[in-house]
Enzyme design. Structure first.
Site, short mmCIF file in Angstrom:
data_model
loop_
_atom_site.label_atom_id
_atom_site.label_comp_id
_atom_site.label_asym_id
_atom_site.label_seq_id
_atom_site.Cartn_x
_atom_site.Cartn_y
_atom_site.Cartn_z
N CYS A 10 3.97 -2.52 -1.45
CA CYS A 10 5.14 -3.93 -1.05
C CYS A 10 5.09 -5.18 -1.03
O CYS A 10 4.88 -6.29 -1.06
CB CYS A 10 5.63 -2.77 0.28
SG CYS A 10 6.09 -1.11 0.30
N ARG B 107 -3.78 8.16 -3.08
CA ARG B 107 -2.94 8.21 -1.79
C ARG B 107 -4.32 9.10 -1.57
O ARG B 107 -4.72 10.02 -2.91
CB ARG B 107 -2.14 8.10 -2.07
CG ARG B 107 -1.10 7.40 -1.65
CD ARG B 107 0.26 8.04 -1.52
NE ARG B 107 0.67 6.65 -2.22
CZ ARG B 107 2.71 6.27 -1.41
NH1 ARG B 107 3.31 7.55 -1.80
NH2 ARG B 107 2.63 5.13 -1.87
N GLN C 74 3.60 4.22 -9.88
CA GLN C 74 4.97 4.21 -8.67
C GLN C 74 5.99 2.95 -9.84
O GLN C 74 5.47 1.90 -10.64
CB GLN C 74 5.38 3.39 -7.50
CG GLN C 74 4.39 4.63 -6.34
CD GLN C 74 5.20 3.97 -4.65
OE1 GLN C 74 3.88 2.94 -4.69
NE2 GLN C 74 5.29 4.69 -4.21
N ASP D 9 7.98 1.51 -8.87
CA ASP D 9 8.22 0.83 -7.31
C ASP D 9 9.94 -0.87 -8.11
O ASP D 9 9.79 -0.41 -8.85
CB ASP D 9 6.86 0.32 -6.85
CG ASP D 9 7.28 0.08 -6.03
OD1 ASP D 9 8.79 0.08 -5.20
OD2 ASP D 9 6.28 -0.08 -4.87
N HIS E 5 11.49 -3.78 -5.54
CA HIS E 5 12.13 -4.71 -3.78
C HIS E 5 12.89 -5.35 -4.13
O HIS E 5 12.64 -5.67 -4.93
CB HIS E 5 10.84 -5.11 -3.46
CG HIS E 5 9.55 -3.76 -3.11
ND1 HIS E 5 8.07 -4.07 -3.56
CD2 HIS E 5 9.61 -2.97 -1.77
CE1 HIS E 5 7.83 -2.84 -3.12
NE2 HIS E 5 8.33 -2.17 -2.19
N LYS F 262 17.71 6.19 4.93
CA LYS F 262 16.48 6.18 3.41
C LYS F 262 17.99 7.76 2.80
O LYS F 262 18.11 8.62 2.76
CB LYS F 262 15.88 6.57 2.93
CG LYS F 262 15.14 7.91 3.97
CD LYS F 262 13.84 8.02 2.92
CE LYS F 262 13.33 9.78 3.91
NZ LYS F 262 11.80 10.50 3.84
N HIS G 122 12.77 -0.86 -0.67
CA HIS G 122 12.53 -0.59 -1.70
C HIS G 122 13.50 1.07 -2.53
O HIS G 122 13.76 1.34 -1.50
CB HIS G 122 11.05 0.79 -1.18
CG HIS G 122 10.77 -0.48 0.31
ND1 HIS G 122 9.47 -1.11 -0.03
CD2 HIS G 122 11.12 -0.12 2.49
CE1 HIS G 122 8.74 -1.55 1.92
NE2 HIS G 122 9.98 -0.86 1.96
ZN LIG Z 1 7.76 -1.15 -0.85
#
Ligand SMILES: [Zn+2]
Ligand SMILES: [Zn+2]
Length: 641
Positions: free
Chosen positions: A338, A367, A385, A387, A389, A469, A515
């Site tokens: 992010c 992680r 990910q 991912d 945004h 979410k 996200h």
């Molecule tokens: Zn994010």
């Protein structure tokens, strides 16, 4: 003697002398068949053994052995029975730890100098059967904590002592079952003859209290059912899951490897796995491009200060790896992408006209996961990910959420996932952002779900502190659920990084940030796909779409020509020109789950054709290599085998 009133919920009621046991009352209050199935009762939210003496007026609800709670009691009682068998067989050399019922079964943790192995199961199971037939009752006894401590000290049961020392209570309950006395809240089945259908399944090492610094115990897993048929179905399901296990198939199909020398939870993609991943990535990028996303690439490390500004160090620090020093400045590996996307945003000034901005990245993050939690591709320490945004205005939020869900379902359906569990998590107790923002975005998530006609479940208070979410779990071929997609609205990061855009009135406003990850991570999603397809990927995903096989050396040259032609036209094809029997080559290709085998003998060579055999054994008529390419391209476009 005083009398008490005992009633069955929605049923009979009768007066009994004080001290009457649940079982005695049941005899009068409940009819034969139901009584026989009653393993315990629920009263005032508590579960009671049938042997419990009743001292006050009581209303109870019988718990049937067949019910979820009943099976749980049965399984937990089977754990006691297993511990008794182990103690009788291996005596003082074994110390017992804990033995709860779990989903689908039970376990018990034992401390023994020589760890148990599946080779011990037959002996333990035989002893369990013998003890079950002996109809040993489970007898409950309330004792003071001191008395229990004295008892377990005498027995040398150090683990029970540690549990007792941590309990802030005056009295505890002990259950005696044969020669085995356990510290336990209960309830249990009345006696061991109730345990008829059980099986020991596997062993695993398990640290006492999950702490790597404490002793390693052996955990024996088992299961028990109310009837034989259910056990068989369960074992069949286990066998099917074992066959599909992505760790096993990953090795068999040469997809990925995890090695000690590299480190636990770190994936090495082998050529076939890398090919599969590339296909998935290309598909993902194409779909995102079609849906108005732009692709980003960002680095793997950043200055530690970035993670302070983003709040990750405060809120997520325990999942991050230690910092490293570069030119006297501290840097850290990224656990999320992010802040980097925010960095891209901040490179330019933005106006309301540009919105929505949709940026996606296959971003690799790191992680910290405990060693014990790592599992094949499903739980790893470095993963990518899928991912994205999205930055938008409040009035665009609902439509953007709708678009994300739409793309999400489209992508999942491509892989044949059409059953979902959808959860909407709302504002938790601790949160940032205004009430107005929370309401607006929770409403937007709801509206989008409803517009998409998706059934969902609300998890009140389960949202992240920075926004509500949606989580979507998919169901695979075996009906197992996998958490993949997540869509989160965020009011926190735009504030922390003082992001802004120029509004129609010329004033600066804060954008809304969304996200989202649809597959979750490529590692996990590929793990799910391997099990979902049992390794037999559809043609468009198969790392090797076809394998060419000659019958004798005379066709080797023609095979090379066909190979070059097919590769040139974009097919993923391999050659097997070894001097082996055709059947042997076919079997090997089938084991590798290659969708098509292209068999070439003298006739094919002379006619300029190939004989095509599908992995299910069906033979197609001989065709030219060009016709085969068309067949493959068409099937890939339609994403079928
Ligand atoms: Zn994010
Ligand atoms: Zn127990």
């Amino acid at each position: 003697m005083a009398e008490i009133q005992v009633s069955v919920q929605d049923g009979e009621s009768k007066a009994f002398p004080q001290g009457t046991t649940v079982a005695e009352a049941l005899k009068e209050l409940v009819s034969g068949k139901q009584r026989k199935q009653t393993v315990a009762v629920r009263s005032d939210g508590r579960l009671l053994d049938l042997s419990t003496p009743l001292v006050l007026d009581t209303v109870f609800e019988p718990v049937s052995l067949q019910s979820e709670t009943g099976v749980e009691i049965l399984r937990h009682s089977t754990a006691h029975l297993m511990a008794l068998a182990v103690k009788e067989l291996f005596g003082d050399k074994v110390k017992v730890a804990i033995g709860p019922a779990i989903e689908d079964g039970f376990y018990y943790d034992f401390d023994r100098d020589k760890a148990f192995s599946p080779d011990d199961f037959e002996q333990i199971e035989a002893k369990m059967t013998e003890l079950a037939n002996a109809r040993l009752p489970f007898a409950r006894q309330e004792v003071s904590r001191e008395e229990a401590i004295r008892f377990f000290t005498e027995q040398g049961e150090v683990y029970k002592l540690e549990l007792l020392n941590d309990m802030a209570v005056d009295s505890v309950s002990l259950y005696t079952h044969g020669t085995f006395v356990d510290l336990c809240r209960g309830p249990h089945v009345p006696d061991s003859s109730w345990v008829k259908v059980f099986k020991l399944l596997r062993v695993a090492g398990s640290y006492w209290r999950g702490d790597e610094k404490r002793p390693m115990l052996t955990r024996i897993y088992g299961t028990a059912f109310a009837d034989k048929k259910e056990l068989k179905q369960y074992l069949d399901r286990l066998e099917e899951a074992r066959k599909r296990d992505h760790r096993r198939l990953g090795k068999q199909l040469g997809l990925f490897t995890i090695q000690d020398q590299i480190g636990p939870g770190l994936i090495l993609w082998q050529p076939r796995g890398a090919q599969l991943r590339r296909l998935l990535e290309d598909y993902w990028k194409d779909e995102h491009y079609k849906n108005g996303y732009q692709l980003l690439y960002t680095p793997h490390i950043a200055r530690q200060d970035l993670w302070k500004t983003s709040g990750h160090l405060d809120f997520y620090g325990e999942n991050m790896y230690s910092a490293m020093e570069i030119d006297e400045v501290m840097y850290q590996l990224k656990p999320m992408n992010c802040p980097f996307h925010i960095g891209v945003y901040k490179a330019d000034k933005h106006s309301y006209r540009e919105f929505p901005i949709r940026w996606c990245e296959l971003g690799t993050v790191y992680r910290y996961e405990r060693t014990g939690a790592l599992h094949g591709l499903m739980r790893v320490r470095g993963f990518t990910q899928d991912d994205a945004h999205i930055f938008c205005r409040p009035d665009q939020l609902e439509e953007e959420i709708f678009n994300i869900i739409d793309l999400n379902l489209h992508i999942l359906q491509t892989f044949g996932f059409d059953q979902y569990e959808v959860y909407l998590s709302t504002r938790p107790e601790k949160y940032v952002g205004s009430d107005e923002h929370w309401q607006l975005s929770t409403q937007a998530l709801k509206q989008a779900l409803e517009k998409k006609e998706l059934q969902y479940q609300v998890d009140p208070g389960e949202g992240v502190f920075y926004g509500p979410k949606i989580d979507i779990k998919i169901k695979d071929q075996l009906g197992r659920s996998w958490q993949c997609s997540t869509i989160q609205v965020d009011f926190n990061l735009p504030e922390r990084f003082q992001m802004s855009y120029t509004c129609v009135d010329g004033a600066e406003h804060q954008p809304i940030m969304i996200h989202r990850a649809l597959m979750g991570s490529l590692e996990r999603f590929i793990g799910v796909l391997i099990e979902h397809y049992a390794g037999a990927f559809p043609l468009w995903l198969a790392p090797e779409q076809a394998r060419i096989m000659n019958i004798t050396d005379d066709q080797a040259e023609y095979c090379q020509q066909v190979y070059a032609k097919l590769r040139n036209l974009g097919l993923r094809v391999e050659n097997d020109l070894r001097n082996e029997k055709l059947n042997y080559k076919i079997r090997e290709a089938q084991l590798m789950k290659v969708p098509y085998m292209l068999i070439i003998g003298e006739r094919e060579k002379e006619e300029g054709t190939i004989t095509v055999r599908r992995r299910d054994g069906e033979n197609l008529p001989a065709m030219t290599p060009e016709a085969f390419v068309e067949l493959v391209i068409d099937a890939c476009r339609r994403r079928i085998v």
